[in-house]
Design an enzyme around this catalytic site. Structure first.
Site, PDB file in Angstrom:
ATOM      1  N   LYS A  67       3.856  -2.762 -17.178  1.00 56.43           N
ATOM      2  CA  LYS A  67       4.275  -1.450 -17.697  1.00 56.43           C
ATOM      3  C   LYS A  67       4.364  -1.448 -19.228  1.00 56.43           C
ATOM      4  O   LYS A  67       4.356  -2.512 -19.863  1.00 56.43           O
ATOM      5  CB  LYS A  67       5.619  -1.074 -17.069  1.00 56.43           C
TER       6      LYS A  67
ATOM      7  N   ASN B 240      11.186  -1.601 -16.265  1.00 52.26           N
ATOM      8  CA  ASN B 240      11.345  -2.821 -15.466  1.00 52.26           C
ATOM      9  C   ASN B 240      10.077  -3.686 -15.404  1.00 52.26           C
ATOM     10  O   ASN B 240       9.846  -4.399 -14.431  1.00 52.26           O
ATOM     11  CB  ASN B 240      11.900  -2.490 -14.073  1.00 52.26           C
TER      12      ASN B 240
ATOM     13  N   HIS C 273       5.063  -3.120 -11.892  1.00 53.57           N
ATOM     14  CA  HIS C 273       5.039  -2.381 -10.623  1.00 53.57           C
ATOM     15  C   HIS C 273       4.179  -3.178  -9.650  1.00 53.57           C
ATOM     16  O   HIS C 273       3.185  -3.787 -10.060  1.00 53.57           O
ATOM     17  CB  HIS C 273       4.417  -0.991 -10.806  1.00 53.57           C
TER      18      HIS C 273
ATOM     19  N   GLU D  33      -3.118   2.987  -4.210  1.00 52.50           N
ATOM     20  CA  GLU D  33      -2.932   2.623  -5.625  1.00 52.50           C
ATOM     21  C   GLU D  33      -4.164   1.918  -6.200  1.00 52.50           C
ATOM     22  O   GLU D  33      -4.530   2.153  -7.359  1.00 52.50           O
ATOM     23  CB  GLU D  33      -1.680   1.748  -5.760  1.00 52.50           C
TER      24      GLU D  33
HETATM   25  P1  CMP Z   1       8.275   0.924  -9.452  1.00 54.77           P
HETATM   26  O1  CMP Z   1       8.162  -0.297  -8.635  1.00 54.77           O
HETATM   27  O2  CMP Z   1       7.194   1.205 -10.426  1.00 54.77           O
HETATM   28  O3  CMP Z   1       8.413   2.187  -8.481  1.00 54.77           O
HETATM   29  C1  CMP Z   1       9.055   3.367  -8.858  1.00 54.77           C
HETATM   30  C2  CMP Z   1       9.774   3.235 -10.164  1.00 54.77           C
HETATM   31  O4  CMP Z   1      10.762   4.194 -10.382  1.00 54.77           O
HETATM   32  C3  CMP Z   1      10.522   1.916 -10.184  1.00 54.77           C
HETATM   33  O5  CMP Z   1       9.645   0.854 -10.278  1.00 54.77           O
HETATM   34  C4  CMP Z   1      11.441   2.125 -11.370  1.00 54.77           C
HETATM   35  O6  CMP Z   1      10.762   1.897 -12.591  1.00 54.77           O
HETATM   36  C5  CMP Z   1      11.728   3.605 -11.218  1.00 54.77           C
HETATM   37  N1  CMP Z   1      13.023   3.817 -10.598  1.00 54.77           N
HETATM   38  C6  CMP Z   1      13.385   3.556  -9.351  1.00 54.77           C
HETATM   39  N2  CMP Z   1      14.652   3.889  -9.134  1.00 54.77           N
HETATM   40  C7  CMP Z   1      15.105   4.391 -10.288  1.00 54.77           C
HETATM   41  C8  CMP Z   1      16.337   4.916 -10.702  1.00 54.77           C
HETATM   42  N3  CMP Z   1      17.370   4.992  -9.862  1.00 54.77           N
HETATM   43  N4  CMP Z   1      16.445   5.320 -11.960  1.00 54.77           N
HETATM   44  C9  CMP Z   1      15.377   5.258 -12.803  1.00 54.77           C
HETATM   45  N5  CMP Z   1      14.163   4.761 -12.454  1.00 54.77           N
HETATM   46  C10 CMP Z   1      14.045   4.334 -11.210  1.00 54.77           C
END
Ligand code: CMP
Length: 137
Positions: A9, A112, A115, A126
């Site tokens: 990311k 984070n 993904h 995807e």
């Molecule tokens: P990802 O695995 O990319 O899938 C969905 C994304 O949404 C997740 O990682 C986080 O980056 C984001 N995400 C999931 N839950 C939350 C939350 N409660 N608040 C903000 N971002 C979130």
């Protein structure tokens, strides 16, 4: 053999830790069978995350995912989907186990670092979102 989609990311690309993250995949017997560095438009990020469109974090998530370049990969290996998720760690880095990618490189639940597809069905969608058959070797 199974395939999964991985995204490094914008936060992790900005920190210049792309190579460190890719090394972890290779060290754990995941093979990169397709890879590119791109920047998503807001609309492209919304299309990728459409399953989350009703979530309160959708606007913020798609703005973040389009703020800078990302590296997208197709990883291949035995149990690639589960293995990639184990290497990534919990969505919220505060809950991630030590030694996981998110524990080591993520800032918070949104920024984070990586993904990974969460099921075979998601992986199929995807992978096709980013790559054509000819780009996967
Ligand atoms: P990802 O695995 O990319 O899938 C969905 C994304 O949404 C997740 O990682 C986080 O980056 C984001 N995400 C999931 N839950 C939350 C939350 N409660 N608040 C903000 N971002 C979130």
């Amino acid at each position: 053999m199974e395939q999964t989609l991985s995204i490094i990311k914008p936060d992790a690309v900005k920190k210049n830790v792309t190579g460190q993250i890719i090394s972890r995949f290779e060290q754990n017997d995941l093979r990169i069978v397709a890879m590119k560095r791109i920047q998503l438009s807001k609309a492209e990020a919304e299309g990728f995350y459409y399953v989350h469109k009703e979530r309160p974090f959708f606007e913020s998530l798609t703005t973040f995912m389009s703020e800078g370049p990302i590296v997208v990969m197709v990883l291949e290996g035995e149990d690639a989907i589960a293995k990639n998720r184990a290497l990534m760690g919990a969505t919220n880095p505060a809950n991630a186990e030590s030694g996981t990618i998110r524990k080591d490189f993520a800032d918070d639940i949104e920024r984070n670092a990586v993904h990974g597809s969460d099921s075979a069905e998601s992986a199929a969608f995807e992978i096709l979102y980013f790559f054509s058959g000819m780009e996967i070797r």
